[in-house]
Design a protein around this motif. Structure first.
Motif, mmCIF file in Angstrom:
data_model
loop_
_atom_site.group_PDB
_atom_site.id
_atom_site.type_symbol
_atom_site.label_atom_id
_atom_site.label_comp_id
_atom_site.label_asym_id
_atom_site.label_seq_id
_atom_site.Cartn_x
_atom_site.Cartn_y
_atom_site.Cartn_z
ATOM 1 N N ASN A 204 9.293 15.117 22.400
ATOM 2 C CA ASN A 204 7.935 14.743 21.935
ATOM 3 C C ASN A 204 7.897 14.437 20.436
ATOM 4 O O ASN A 204 6.939 14.773 19.745
ATOM 5 N N VAL A 205 8.943 13.782 19.938
ATOM 6 C CA VAL A 205 9.018 13.474 18.507
ATOM 7 C C VAL A 205 8.098 12.293 18.187
ATOM 8 O O VAL A 205 8.111 11.264 18.866
ATOM 9 N N ASP A 206 7.296 12.469 17.141
ATOM 10 C CA ASP A 206 6.384 11.405 16.710
ATOM 11 C C ASP A 206 6.332 11.405 15.183
ATOM 12 O O ASP A 206 5.938 12.405 14.568
ATOM 13 N N ILE A 207 6.764 10.289 14.566
ATOM 14 C CA ILE A 207 6.752 10.163 13.100
ATOM 15 C C ILE A 207 5.991 8.900 12.724
ATOM 16 O O ILE A 207 6.323 7.807 13.184
ATOM 17 N N THR A 208 4.978 9.039 11.898
ATOM 18 C CA THR A 208 4.230 7.885 11.389
ATOM 19 C C THR A 208 3.953 8.099 9.908
ATOM 20 O O THR A 208 3.984 9.222 9.407
ATOM 21 N N GLN A 209 3.682 6.997 9.192
ATOM 22 C CA GLN A 209 3.291 7.077 7.789
ATOM 23 C C GLN A 209 2.227 6.018 7.523
ATOM 24 O O GLN A 209 2.096 5.050 8.278
ATOM 25 N N ASP A 210 1.450 6.219 6.468
ATOM 26 C CA ASP A 210 0.266 5.389 6.248
ATOM 27 C C ASP A 210 0.468 4.251 5.253
ATOM 28 O O ASP A 210 -0.492 3.568 4.910
ATOM 29 N N GLY A 211 1.674 4.017 4.789
ATOM 30 C CA GLY A 211 1.892 2.946 3.821
ATOM 31 C C GLY A 211 2.161 1.613 4.497
ATOM 32 O O GLY A 211 2.440 1.533 5.697
ATOM 33 N N THR B 100 10.584 5.544 7.063
ATOM 34 C CA THR B 100 10.533 4.674 5.892
ATOM 35 C C THR B 100 9.143 4.736 5.284
ATOM 36 O O THR B 100 8.136 4.590 5.989
ATOM 37 N N ILE B 101 9.099 4.978 3.986
ATOM 38 C CA ILE B 101 7.815 4.972 3.285
ATOM 39 C C ILE B 101 7.833 3.832 2.265
ATOM 40 O O ILE B 101 8.879 3.254 1.963
ATOM 41 N N THR C 292 6.470 2.310 -1.575
ATOM 42 C CA THR C 292 6.009 2.661 -2.914
ATOM 43 C C THR C 292 5.142 1.537 -3.460
ATOM 44 O O THR C 292 4.911 0.515 -2.796
ATOM 45 N N SER C 293 4.672 1.701 -4.688
ATOM 46 C CA SER C 293 3.839 0.689 -5.330
ATOM 47 C C SER C 293 4.659 -0.459 -5.905
ATOM 48 O O SER C 293 4.095 -1.425 -6.416
ATOM 49 N N ASP C 294 5.987 -0.363 -5.815
ATOM 50 C CA ASP C 294 6.858 -1.415 -6.338
ATOM 51 C C ASP C 294 6.861 -2.606 -5.373
ATOM 52 O O ASP C 294 7.351 -2.481 -4.238
ATOM 53 N N PRO C 295 6.341 -3.783 -5.787
ATOM 54 C CA PRO C 295 6.292 -4.938 -4.882
ATOM 55 C C PRO C 295 7.672 -5.396 -4.432
ATOM 56 O O PRO C 295 7.811 -6.008 -3.372
ATOM 57 N N ALA C 296 8.707 -5.106 -5.242
ATOM 58 C CA ALA C 296 10.054 -5.549 -4.894
ATOM 59 C C ALA C 296 10.712 -4.653 -3.849
ATOM 60 O O ALA C 296 11.725 -5.023 -3.256
ATOM 61 N N SER C 297 10.134 -3.482 -3.625
ATOM 62 C CA SER C 297 10.738 -2.539 -2.685
ATOM 63 C C SER C 297 10.395 -2.932 -1.252
ATOM 64 O O SER C 297 9.262 -3.280 -0.933
ATOM 65 N N THR C 298 11.399 -2.869 -0.390
ATOM 66 C CA THR C 298 11.187 -3.146 1.028
ATOM 67 C C THR C 298 11.056 -1.869 1.840
ATOM 68 O O THR C 298 11.036 -1.910 3.066
ATOM 69 N N GLY C 299 10.983 -0.741 1.154
ATOM 70 C CA GLY C 299 10.842 0.530 1.845
ATOM 71 C C GLY C 299 11.877 1.530 1.369
ATOM 72 O O GLY C 299 12.993 1.164 0.983
ATOM 73 N N GLU C 300 11.493 2.781 1.357
ATOM 74 C CA GLU C 300 12.383 3.860 0.919
ATOM 75 C C GLU C 300 12.520 4.884 2.043
ATOM 76 O O GLU C 300 11.554 5.172 2.760
ATOM 77 N N GLY C 301 13.723 5.443 2.177
ATOM 78 C CA GLY C 301 13.962 6.383 3.254
ATOM 79 C C GLY C 301 13.608 7.816 2.887
ATOM 80 O O GLY C 301 13.813 8.253 1.755
ATOM 81 N N VAL C 302 13.051 8.521 3.845
ATOM 82 C CA VAL C 302 12.784 9.950 3.728
ATOM 83 C C VAL C 302 13.407 10.623 4.950
ATOM 84 O O VAL C 302 13.143 10.216 6.089
ATOM 85 N N ILE D 223 0.872 -1.172 0.000
ATOM 86 C CA ILE D 223 0.000 0.000 0.000
ATOM 87 C C ILE D 223 0.909 1.221 0.000
ATOM 88 O O ILE D 223 1.610 1.480 0.989
ATOM 89 N N PRO D 224 0.974 1.948 -1.118
ATOM 90 C CA PRO D 224 1.917 3.078 -1.199
ATOM 91 C C PRO D 224 1.626 4.134 -0.130
ATOM 92 O O PRO D 224 0.469 4.440 0.168
ATOM 93 N N SER D 225 2.675 4.665 0.430
ATOM 94 C CA SER D 225 2.531 5.745 1.408
ATOM 95 C C SER D 225 2.112 7.020 0.695
ATOM 96 O O SER D 225 2.545 7.300 -0.433
ATOM 97 N N SER D 226 1.289 7.798 1.330
ATOM 98 C CA SER D 226 0.914 9.099 0.789
ATOM 99 C C SER D 226 1.059 10.201 1.835
ATOM 100 O O SER D 226 1.147 11.376 1.481
ATOM 101 N N ASN D 227 1.088 9.832 3.103
ATOM 102 C CA ASN D 227 1.175 10.831 4.172
ATOM 103 C C ASN D 227 2.255 10.451 5.172
ATOM 104 O O ASN D 227 2.378 9.278 5.561
#
Length: 456
Positions: free
Chosen positions: A324-331, A198-199, A201-211, A172-176
């Motif tokens: 109070n650092v909080d990082i989440t993503q929806d992918g 880590t977010i 992408t739509s690439d099934p071979a990808s294990t995650g991309e860094g931002v 499920i590609p990350s968008s947020n």
């Protein structure tokens, strides 16, 4: 009653006792057969009245007897045996599991050269309480008696032959990306902090991309934010000047996010308004996969709540570090199929090696007006009869549950309802009844012999 009448009555008693012993034998033999329902023996008396003349009293010949018949207890609830097998379940309460019996099994080869099993079921419906299912080589769920599970798409009551699709699950590609933190107001100019996530992408071979996000303290109440993302094209975005209020611009309160500004055409920042979302939108290229992302920084003029971070803030900290650092993503990442299981609603759960799961099918249970009149088939299976009535199909997660079906006990099977101690007690009674009826036959035979001797 004549001697012959006594013989006939005693013979019916012997036959009835033999039927009783036969049912007991069947029960004891299946005392460890999972899903088996014990058979009880019932008796009814027989009265024969043959009128030989005009008078129904004087000219009659009466004798009695007994008839034994099986009383099936198909609706009886058995105990549960925990197996720990994820594809096993037991039904608690009313309901039978729809299954199919194979009429034909063929094998073919698919495009990848793999052997594929193809099953054709008989048109006749079958039902069971034996749910010790396991996956066979063709990805069908089969119980130990060889019956194939039939399941319905979620929310429907249309059972059909179930076959597992063990294909990998798509990502499920990350968008947020949601980021909130408190940046130290007492940090010196030039102080920097790095945050990464880590977010997917739509690439099934990808294990995650860094931002990555780099925060550099600027003059006054400002911070410069630079975003690193992507493999080709523009990989660095910003900087974005992030400004915090100093109390001179009501209603913005001191230390709260006031505005975002950038000259980078690759970024789109939201306009400042009290309480509105503070966002930074951009598109990164991860090896040819374009990924539109939005960095959410909470709300303008948003404060910090211990239970919910509602905004990016700038207040002094004791050590001059972020707090109070909080990082989440929806992918979510893609993954390979791992194993199959059932939940308490009868949903068939596909589990993957990345920790994800999904459900597409569920076990729909069948109920009948008179379950005890179902016809018994080999392998602890049942078929409907005219006496059992029509089938009613239902799902336990249906709030109305019109079929009145029970729920599921996962990782278990339903045991036989046979009580061996009770069966042994019945066996003693049946033996005594058989012996006593035999004595009656012997006595009647002796009396007849004596009568014959009188003639001579």
């Amino acid at each position: 009653m004549t001697f012959f009448g006594a013989l006939g009555t005693a013979v019916s008693g012997v036959n009835a006792a033999a039927t009783w012993v036969s049912n007991i034998s069947d029960n004891i033999a299946n005392s460890t057969t999972n899903g088996y329902k014990a058979v009880e023996t019932r008796f009814s008396d027989l009265v024969h009245n043959k009128v030989l003349g005009d008078s129904p009293v004087i000219d009659s010949n009466k004798h009695g007897g007994v008839l034994a018949y099986a009383k099936f207890e198909n609706r009886a609830q058995g105990g549960y045996l925990q197996t720990g097998v994820s594809t096993n379940f037991a039904v608690s309460g009313a309901g039978f599991v729809p299954v199919g019996k194979a009429s034909d099994v063929t094998y073919s080869t698919n495009a990848d050269g793999e052997l594929v099993k193809n099953v054709t079921l008989e048109t006749a419906p079958y039902y069971t309480r034996l749910s010790d299912f396991t996956l066979d080589a063709g990805n069908y769920l089969v119980n130990s008696a060889g019956y194939y599970l039939m399941a319905s798409p979620i929310g429907t009551t249309n059972p059909a032959l179930f076959q597992l699709d063990d294909s990998p699950i798509d990502p499920i590609p990350s968008s947020n990306i949601d980021f909130t933190a408190n940046l130290p107001a007492n940090a010196e100019i030039g102080t920097s902090f790095n945050n990464t996530t880590t977010i997917y992408t739509s690439d099934p071979a990808s294990t995650g991309e860094g931002v990555g996000m780099t925060w550099v303290k600027g003059a006054g109440n400002t911070w410069d934010l630079t975003i690193s993302a992507g493999d080709t094209g523009q990989t660095t975005f910003g900087p974005v000047t992030v400004s915090f209020a100093n109390g001179s611009t009501p209603p913005f309160q001191t230390g709260r996010l006031e505005s975002l500004a950038t000259a980078d055409a690759g970024l789109t920042v939201s306009a400042s308004a009290d309480g509105s979302p503070a966002t930074i939108a951009f598109t990164a290229d991860f090896g040819g996969v374009q990924q539109a992302l939005t960095l959410n920084l909470g709300n303008f003029n948003g404060g910090f709540d211990a239970t919910a971070t509602s905004g990016l803030t700038q207040y002094s900290t004791a050590n001059g570090r972020q707090s109070n650092v909080d990082i989440t993503q929806d992918g979510l990442p893609g993954g390979d199929f791992s194993y199959l299981s059932f939940n308490e609603l009868g949903h068939i759960v596909y589990n993957y090696d990345n920790g994800r799961s999904q459900t597409e099918y569920q076990v729909t249970l069948a109920n009948f007006n008179e379950p005890d009149r179902l016809d018994r088939i080999d392998g602890t299976a049942f078929q409907p009869t005219r006496a059992s009535g029509s089938v009613f199909l239902g799902n336990i997660d249906d709030p109305d549950n019109p079929a009145g079906v029970g729920h599921f006990v996962t990782g278990a099977v339903e045991q036989s309802t046979v009580d061996v101690a009770e069966q042994m007690t019945n066996l003693i009674q049946a033996q005594q009844a058989y012996g006593l009826n035999g004595q009656v036959i012997t006595a009647a035979d002796q009396m007849l012999s004596r009568l014959i001797e009188l003639k001579s």
